[in-house]
Design a protein around this motif. Sequence first.
Motif, PDB file in Angstrom:
ATOM      1  N   ASP A 106      14.174 -18.613  11.372  1.00 46.05           N
ATOM      2  CA  ASP A 106      12.864 -18.192  11.881  1.00 46.05           C
ATOM      3  C   ASP A 106      12.012 -19.404  12.271  1.00 46.05           C
ATOM      4  OD1 ASP A 106      12.329 -19.289   9.402  1.00 46.05           O
ATOM      5  OD2 ASP A 106      11.094 -17.612   8.698  1.00 46.05           O
ATOM      6  N   GLU A 107      12.676 -20.511  12.579  1.00 51.66           N
ATOM      7  CA  GLU A 107      11.962 -21.750  12.872  1.00 51.66           C
ATOM      8  C   GLU A 107      11.299 -21.707  14.254  1.00 51.66           C
ATOM      9  OE1 GLU A 107      15.266 -22.850   9.982  1.00 51.66           O
ATOM     10  OE2 GLU A 107      15.056 -21.584  11.755  1.00 51.66           O
ATOM     11  N   ARG A 108      10.382 -22.640  14.452  1.00 48.96           N
ATOM     12  CA  ARG A 108       9.791 -22.887  15.761  1.00 48.96           C
ATOM     13  C   ARG A 108      10.429 -24.164  16.307  1.00 48.96           C
ATOM     14  NH1 ARG A 108       4.892 -21.280  18.057  1.00 48.96           N
ATOM     15  NH2 ARG A 108       4.144 -20.501  16.045  1.00 48.96           N
ATOM     16  N   VAL A 109      10.958 -24.085  17.543  1.00 43.41           N
ATOM     17  CA  VAL A 109      11.774 -25.164  18.111  1.00 43.41           C
ATOM     18  C   VAL A 109      11.164 -25.647  19.425  1.00 43.41           C
ATOM     19  CG1 VAL A 109      14.080 -25.811  18.924  1.00 43.41           C
ATOM     20  CG2 VAL A 109      13.832 -24.150  17.067  1.00 43.41           C
ATOM     21  N   LEU A 110      11.246 -26.948  19.647  1.00 45.69           N
ATOM     22  CA  LEU A 110      10.798 -27.571  20.896  1.00 45.69           C
ATOM     23  C   LEU A 110      11.906 -28.459  21.435  1.00 45.69           C
ATOM     24  CD1 LEU A 110       8.607 -28.436  23.002  1.00 45.69           C
ATOM     25  CD2 LEU A 110       7.921 -30.197  21.342  1.00 45.69           C
ATOM     26  N   ASP A 111      12.213 -28.315  22.727  1.00 45.59           N
ATOM     27  CA  ASP A 111      13.191 -29.182  23.394  1.00 45.59           C
ATOM     28  C   ASP A 111      12.473 -29.978  24.475  1.00 45.59           C
ATOM     29  OD1 ASP A 111      15.323 -30.435  24.561  1.00 45.59           O
ATOM     30  OD2 ASP A 111      16.485 -28.622  24.964  1.00 45.59           O
ATOM     31  N   LEU A 112      12.442 -31.292  24.314  1.00 45.86           N
ATOM     32  CA  LEU A 112      11.800 -32.194  25.267  1.00 45.86           C
ATOM     33  C   LEU A 112      12.857 -32.720  26.232  1.00 45.86           C
ATOM     34  CD1 LEU A 112       9.541 -34.153  22.739  1.00 45.86           C
ATOM     35  CD2 LEU A 112       8.842 -32.312  24.284  1.00 45.86           C
ATOM     36  N   GLY A 113      12.743 -32.333  27.504  1.00 43.14           N
ATOM     37  CA  GLY A 113      13.778 -32.630  28.483  1.00 43.14           C
ATOM     38  C   GLY A 113      14.834 -31.550  28.437  1.00 43.14           C
ATOM     39  N   CYS A 114      14.389 -30.294  28.515  1.00 41.24           N
ATOM     40  CA  CYS A 114      15.262 -29.143  28.212  1.00 41.24           C
ATOM     41  C   CYS A 114      16.183 -28.751  29.355  1.00 41.24           C
ATOM     42  CB  CYS A 114      14.412 -27.945  27.826  1.00 41.24           C
ATOM     43  SG  CYS A 114      13.401 -27.281  29.191  1.00 41.24           S
ATOM     44  N   ALA A 115      15.943 -29.253  30.579  1.00 39.48           N
ATOM     45  CA  ALA A 115      16.717 -28.819  31.754  1.00 39.48           C
ATOM     46  C   ALA A 115      16.690 -27.291  31.836  1.00 39.48           C
ATOM     47  CB  ALA A 115      18.132 -29.373  31.712  1.00 39.48           C
ATOM     48  N   ARG A 116      17.849 -26.644  31.807  1.00 40.80           N
ATOM     49  CA  ARG A 116      17.911 -25.182  31.940  1.00 40.80           C
ATOM     50  C   ARG A 116      17.705 -24.442  30.610  1.00 40.80           C
ATOM     51  NH1 ARG A 116      23.627 -25.458  34.655  1.00 40.80           N
ATOM     52  NH2 ARG A 116      23.783 -23.290  33.971  1.00 40.80           N
ATOM     53  N   GLY A 117      17.400 -25.183  29.555  1.00 40.17           N
ATOM     54  CA  GLY A 117      17.124 -24.548  28.270  1.00 40.17           C
ATOM     55  C   GLY A 117      18.354 -24.107  27.513  1.00 40.17           C
ATOM     56  N   GLU A 118      19.498 -24.744  27.801  1.00 39.24           N
ATOM     57  CA  GLU A 118      20.749 -24.300  27.187  1.00 39.24           C
ATOM     58  C   GLU A 118      20.761 -24.480  25.674  1.00 39.24           C
ATOM     59  OE1 GLU A 118      23.141 -22.666  28.528  1.00 39.24           O
ATOM     60  OE2 GLU A 118      22.555 -22.784  30.641  1.00 39.24           O
ATOM     61  N   GLY A 165      20.031 -36.584  25.124  1.00 44.11           N
ATOM     62  CA  GLY A 165      20.384 -37.059  26.451  1.00 44.11           C
ATOM     63  C   GLY A 165      19.192 -37.265  27.358  1.00 44.11           C
ATOM     64  N   ALA A 166      17.988 -37.298  26.803  1.00 42.95           N
ATOM     65  CA  ALA A 166      16.784 -37.443  27.631  1.00 42.95           C
ATOM     66  C   ALA A 166      15.835 -38.505  27.101  1.00 42.95           C
ATOM     67  CB  ALA A 166      16.057 -36.100  27.742  1.00 42.95           C
ATOM     68  N   THR A 167      16.332 -39.407  26.250  1.00 45.47           N
ATOM     69  CA  THR A 167      15.432 -40.416  25.687  1.00 45.47           C
ATOM     70  C   THR A 167      14.905 -41.380  26.738  1.00 45.47           C
ATOM     71  OG1 THR A 167      17.320 -41.853  25.110  1.00 45.47           O
ATOM     72  CG2 THR A 167      16.540 -40.318  23.418  1.00 45.47           C
ATOM     73  N   HIS A 168      15.584 -41.474  27.894  1.00 49.15           N
ATOM     74  CA  HIS A 168      15.096 -42.335  28.962  1.00 49.15           C
ATOM     75  C   HIS A 168      13.715 -41.907  29.444  1.00 49.15           C
ATOM     76  CE1 HIS A 168      17.251 -38.940  30.819  1.00 49.15           C
ATOM     77  NE2 HIS A 168      16.323 -39.011  31.768  1.00 49.15           N
ATOM     78  N   ALA A 169      13.391 -40.622  29.272  1.00 49.62           N
ATOM     79  CA  ALA A 169      12.087 -40.118  29.713  1.00 49.62           C
ATOM     80  C   ALA A 169      10.943 -40.738  28.919  1.00 49.62           C
ATOM     81  CB  ALA A 169      12.038 -38.599  29.591  1.00 49.62           C
ATOM     82  N   PHE A 170      11.251 -41.237  27.725  1.00 50.44           N
ATOM     83  CA  PHE A 170      10.228 -41.837  26.875  1.00 50.44           C
ATOM     84  C   PHE A 170      10.359 -43.356  26.778  1.00 50.44           C
ATOM     85  CE2 PHE A 170      10.912 -37.508  25.465  1.00 50.44           C
ATOM     86  CZ  PHE A 170       9.619 -37.002  25.395  1.00 50.44           C
ATOM     87  N   GLY A 171      11.360 -43.896  27.456  1.00 48.98           N
ATOM     88  CA  GLY A 171      11.550 -45.342  27.422  1.00 48.98           C
ATOM     89  C   GLY A 171      12.522 -45.821  26.372  1.00 48.98           C
ATOM     90  N   GLY A 172      13.360 -44.914  25.833  1.00 42.33           N
ATOM     91  CA  GLY A 172      14.361 -45.327  24.859  1.00 42.33           C
ATOM     92  C   GLY A 172      14.269 -44.539  23.574  1.00 42.33           C
ATOM     93  N   LEU A 173      15.158 -44.857  22.641  1.00 39.37           N
ATOM     94  CA  LEU A 173      15.284 -44.088  21.402  1.00 39.37           C
ATOM     95  C   LEU A 173      14.039 -44.159  20.524  1.00 39.37           C
ATOM     96  CD1 LEU A 173      16.913 -42.449  19.357  1.00 39.37           C
ATOM     97  CD2 LEU A 173      17.979 -44.584  18.588  1.00 39.37           C
ATOM     98  N   LEU A 174      13.574 -45.360  20.217  1.00 38.03           N
ATOM     99  CA  LEU A 174      12.437 -45.486  19.302  1.00 38.03           C
ATOM    100  C   LEU A 174      11.144 -44.934  19.896  1.00 38.03           C
ATOM    101  CD1 LEU A 174      13.141 -48.906  17.542  1.00 38.03           C
ATOM    102  CD2 LEU A 174      13.827 -46.588  16.875  1.00 38.03           C
ATOM    103  N   PRO A 175      10.828 -45.187  21.182  1.00 31.16           N
ATOM    104  CA  PRO A 175       9.660 -44.516  21.758  1.00 31.16           C
ATOM    105  C   PRO A 175       9.789 -42.994  21.754  1.00 31.16           C
ATOM    106  CG  PRO A 175      10.280 -46.396  23.118  1.00 31.16           C
ATOM    107  CD  PRO A 175      11.386 -46.207  22.107  1.00 31.16           C
ATOM    108  N   THR A 176      11.007 -42.486  21.898  1.00 27.59           N
ATOM    109  CA  THR A 176      11.214 -41.039  21.820  1.00 27.59           C
ATOM    110  C   THR A 176      10.833 -40.522  20.445  1.00 27.59           C
ATOM    111  OG1 THR A 176      12.996 -41.056  23.454  1.00 27.59           O
ATOM    112  CG2 THR A 176      12.950 -39.206  21.917  1.00 27.59           C
ATOM    113  N   LEU A 177      11.274 -41.204  19.403  1.00 29.24           N
ATOM    114  CA  LEU A 177      10.949 -40.771  18.047  1.00 29.24           C
ATOM    115  C   LEU A 177       9.452 -40.848  17.783  1.00 29.24           C
ATOM    116  CD1 LEU A 177      13.916 -42.325  16.040  1.00 29.24           C
ATOM    117  CD2 LEU A 177      13.584 -39.932  16.717  1.00 29.24           C
TER     118      LEU A 177
END
Length: 255
Positions: free
Chosen positions: A37-49, A112-124
């Motif tokens: 019953d969680e609430r989920v967010l996908d950043l860089g979701c493309a087609r939402g798969e 697979g979308a960490t480039h949108a934030f400038g890398g792994l640590l900025p994504t986190l």
Amino acid sequence: MNRQKISSIAHLDHPIAAPLTDESVRRLLDRALPRGDERVLDLGCARGEWLVRAVEGRPGLSADGVDLDVTTIERASAELAGSGPAGQITLHAGDANDFDSGHRYDLVLCVGATHAFGGLLPTLESVSHHLAPGGSVLVGEGYWQREPTPAAVEIFGGGEDPYHDLATTVEQVVEAGWTPVYGHTSTAHELDDYEWCWTGTLSRRALDHPEDPDGAELLKAATIHREEWLRGYRDIFGFVTLQLRRTSEGEPSGV
């Protein structure tokens, strides 16, 4: 044809836009969504798969997805309309860096979308602002399986090395205030299957539709990508998907 459109076509036969099988995705989601019953967010979701798979068998789960590609979001939203999970998933067109739903989430994905934030640590760092207390992150990132060649560094980083080995990647995550609670290292089969699907889908689209004015460009993109993969980074590039939780409930150190 822009890169986003090429990528959208290339992933038609591999809708999870990362080197993961459906079974690997299922296992990761089962670990990350124990209640259902969680609430989920996908950043860089493309087609939402990822979200479609997340709500399967979890009628109490609600999900938001964000992606910059307006066309992809509109098409995916239309496909969801009237389907079983339609009421559980909301897709938003926009910059994931600016998204604010007013909610905190039990699980935040960025695979697979960490480039949108400038890398792994900025994504986190960005993810931390969306995460509810006790929540977790699923983040997928590349790493070097062995010392990269200059060609591999150029392909992925434009000359600036974007990755580390797996151990260093995990160490950086831990130093930034996160604890891995699960993970999946993509297999050679998963990596190869992803690349064959990416290049093969573009090639088949071009060959099946010789009248398409974009066909030559699609075939060229597939040829270049296949050459870069086979001669530039196959057996060098790896991919890991980590389930992370904050080491403490305060803001992560170093973020």
